[in-house]
Scaffold this active site. Structure first.
Site, PDB file in Angstrom:
ATOM      1  N   TYR A 135       1.118  -1.351   0.242  1.00 51.95           N
ATOM      2  CA  TYR A 135      -0.408   0.430   0.327  1.00 51.95           C
ATOM      3  C   TYR A 135       0.433   1.483  -0.028  1.00 51.95           C
ATOM      4  CZ  TYR A 135      -4.151  -2.609   1.533  1.00 51.95           C
ATOM      5  OH  TYR A 135      -5.454  -3.729   1.150  1.00 51.95           O
ATOM      6  N   LYS A 186       3.106 -15.375   2.313  1.00 50.66           N
ATOM      7  CA  LYS A 186       2.831 -15.808   1.452  1.00 50.66           C
ATOM      8  C   LYS A 186       4.732 -16.699   0.724  1.00 50.66           C
ATOM      9  CE  LYS A 186       0.621 -17.819  -2.417  1.00 50.66           C
ATOM     10  NZ  LYS A 186       0.252 -18.446  -3.095  1.00 50.66           N
ATOM     11  N   ASP A 218      -3.087 -18.310   1.408  1.00 50.67           N
ATOM     12  CA  ASP A 218      -4.634 -18.236   0.555  1.00 50.67           C
ATOM     13  C   ASP A 218      -5.048 -19.551   1.804  1.00 50.67           C
ATOM     14  OD1 ASP A 218      -1.807 -20.020   0.068  1.00 50.67           O
ATOM     15  OD2 ASP A 218      -2.415 -19.832  -1.523  1.00 50.67           O
ATOM     16  N   ASP A 242      -5.515  -7.062   5.922  1.00 49.80           N
ATOM     17  CA  ASP A 242      -6.732  -5.962   5.203  1.00 49.80           C
ATOM     18  C   ASP A 242      -8.350  -7.080   5.116  1.00 49.80           C
ATOM     19  OD1 ASP A 242      -8.556  -3.984   4.367  1.00 49.80           O
ATOM     20  OD2 ASP A 242      -7.059  -3.177   2.957  1.00 49.80           O
ATOM     21  N   ASP A 246     -11.088  -8.263   7.592  1.00 53.07           N
ATOM     22  CA  ASP A 246     -12.502  -8.868   7.435  1.00 53.07           C
ATOM     23  C   ASP A 246     -13.458  -9.916   7.126  1.00 53.07           C
ATOM     24  OD1 ASP A 246     -12.808  -6.089   6.997  1.00 53.07           O
ATOM     25  OD2 ASP A 246     -13.164  -5.623   5.227  1.00 53.07           O
TER      26      ASP A 246
END
Ligand code: NAD
Length: 351
Positions: A135, A186, A218, A242, A246
């Site tokens: 980001y 990852k 994943d 992020d 959620d």
């Protein structure tokens, strides 16, 4: 204990009022001062983060925030929009660690879209790095290639010290909980997260009582739905956090129940519900104030190291639910529907 109280917009003032009521009922000498932020700041000072608000936040030990935003500000220039005030205050206060618990009280298990036995009693803490990663990494942007087509670029990057400091936050939290940290990365594909994994293993050496495990993002997305109770503390970078936070919040099925904290390196923090300003239900006395009340409990635990009173608030919330009190968003047949204010009163009574 000096707290900046920033009610904000929409349901913000109503829900903050309930949290203030609960903090006052503890009677532990908390000094609270209010200031406008978001649309309220724009209305009063022409700025979603007025300088008096920022100064108050800087000189306070912690910030308790309601929520910001209203569709009526959507046509304002980006700099004047309510959300801008929120991003700026997070940056100004160097809040790099975002803590998002996903807790499902057994009384509310039927609110989840998952089977009750999968989620009842769920208590996960997601620790998300908030100021680095793809980001913020440079270079970034959209440019035009030699052959005339456009190309988009973002850069995933983390320095060792950024990983280390969020690692320490996660391990310290695990020490106050069930002493398990799952680091999500990852590392099989991305070098940035290969470094992330190496540094987490180094940090873990300072916490021999805490069990560290690793999971690819994943798989973590899958495991959160399949068997979420296997997790205690999950620590991960900005973009993975992020998405996973959620996802985890929806395990509980009730956004009005979820608190959050964002901390700096001295445990100064900003505490706010995970939901937004819900302008659709503002000023109707129907919003659920429990996420905000539970954010105040997190403030006592993480900034003021007051586990006793944090626990008192959490038990009072549990008691109010046990007694059957429900706001509209968590109401089911056979329980007692109450408004925002009455739910605040029920928690105070339980205290
Ligand atoms: P929202 O979270 O405000 O609302 C989503 C839905 O959940 C709505 O139906 C709302 O009524 C309901 N809801 C939210 N909180 C509730 C509560 N405490 N009790 C009962 N129901 C509740 O998200 P949105 O509608 O997408 O956004 C509304 C505004 O909030 C926008 O301006 C957005 O930018 C802003 N927003 C602010 C924050 C923040 O301040 N941290 C976060 C997200 C969105």
């Amino acid at each position: 204990m000096k707290i900046a109280v920033l009610p904000g917009d929409g349901i913000g003032p109503e829900i903050i009022h309930q949290a203030v009521k609960v903090l006052n009922a503890l009677n532990i000498g908390i000094e609270m001062q209010e200031a406008p932020i978001g649309g309220a700041g724009y209305e009063s000072d022409g700025d979603p983060l007025p300088s008096r608000t920022l100064n108050l936040a800087k000189e306070s030990d912690a910030v308790l925030l309601g929520a910001v935003g209203d569709w009526k500000y959507d046509s304002l220039p980006r700099e004047s929009r309510p959300e801008r005030g929120l991003l700026r205050i997070r940056k100004e206060l160097n809040l790099f660690a975002n803590l998002r618990p996903a807790i499902l009280y057994p009384e509310l298990a039927s609110s989840s879209t998952l089977k009750a036995e999968v989620v009842a009693g769920l208590d996960i803490m997601i620790v998300r790095e908030l100021t680095g990663d793809i980001y913020f990494g440079q270079p970034r942007g959209i440019s035009v290639l030699a052959d005339g087509q456009r190309e988009g670029i973002n850069t995933m990057r983390y320095s060792e010290s950024e990983i280390r400091r969020i690692g320490h936050v996660a391990f310290n939290i695990a020490m106050k909980r069930n002493k398990k940290v799952c680091s999500v990365d990852k590392a099989n594909v991305l070098e940035t997260t290969e470094l992330w994994r190496q540094v987490m293993i180094e940090v873990a050496k300072d916490y021999p009582e805490v069990e560290l495990s690793h999971m690819y993002v994943d798989n973590a997305a899958m495991q959160l739905i399949r068997a979420p109770k296997q997790f205690d503390v999950v620590v991960t970078g900005n973009i993975f956090g992020d998405i996973l936070s959620d996802e985890a919040s929806m395990l509980t099925g009730s956004i009005g129940m979820l608190p959050s904290a964002s901390l700096d390196s001295n445990n100064k923090g900003m505490y706010e519900p995970s939901h937004g300003s819900a302008p659709d239900i503002a000023n109707k006395d129907i919003a659920n104030p429990l996420a905000t009340i539970l954010s105040a409990a997190m403030m006592l635990r993480y900034t003021f190291n007051d586990e006793f009173n944090a626990g008192r608030i959490e038990l009072a919330v549990k008691k109010a639910l046990e007694l059957g009190y429900r706001t509209a968003d968590i109401y089911t047949a056979g329980t007692l529907k109450v408004g925002c204010n009455a739910m605040g009163d029920a928690v105070v009574a339980a205290l």
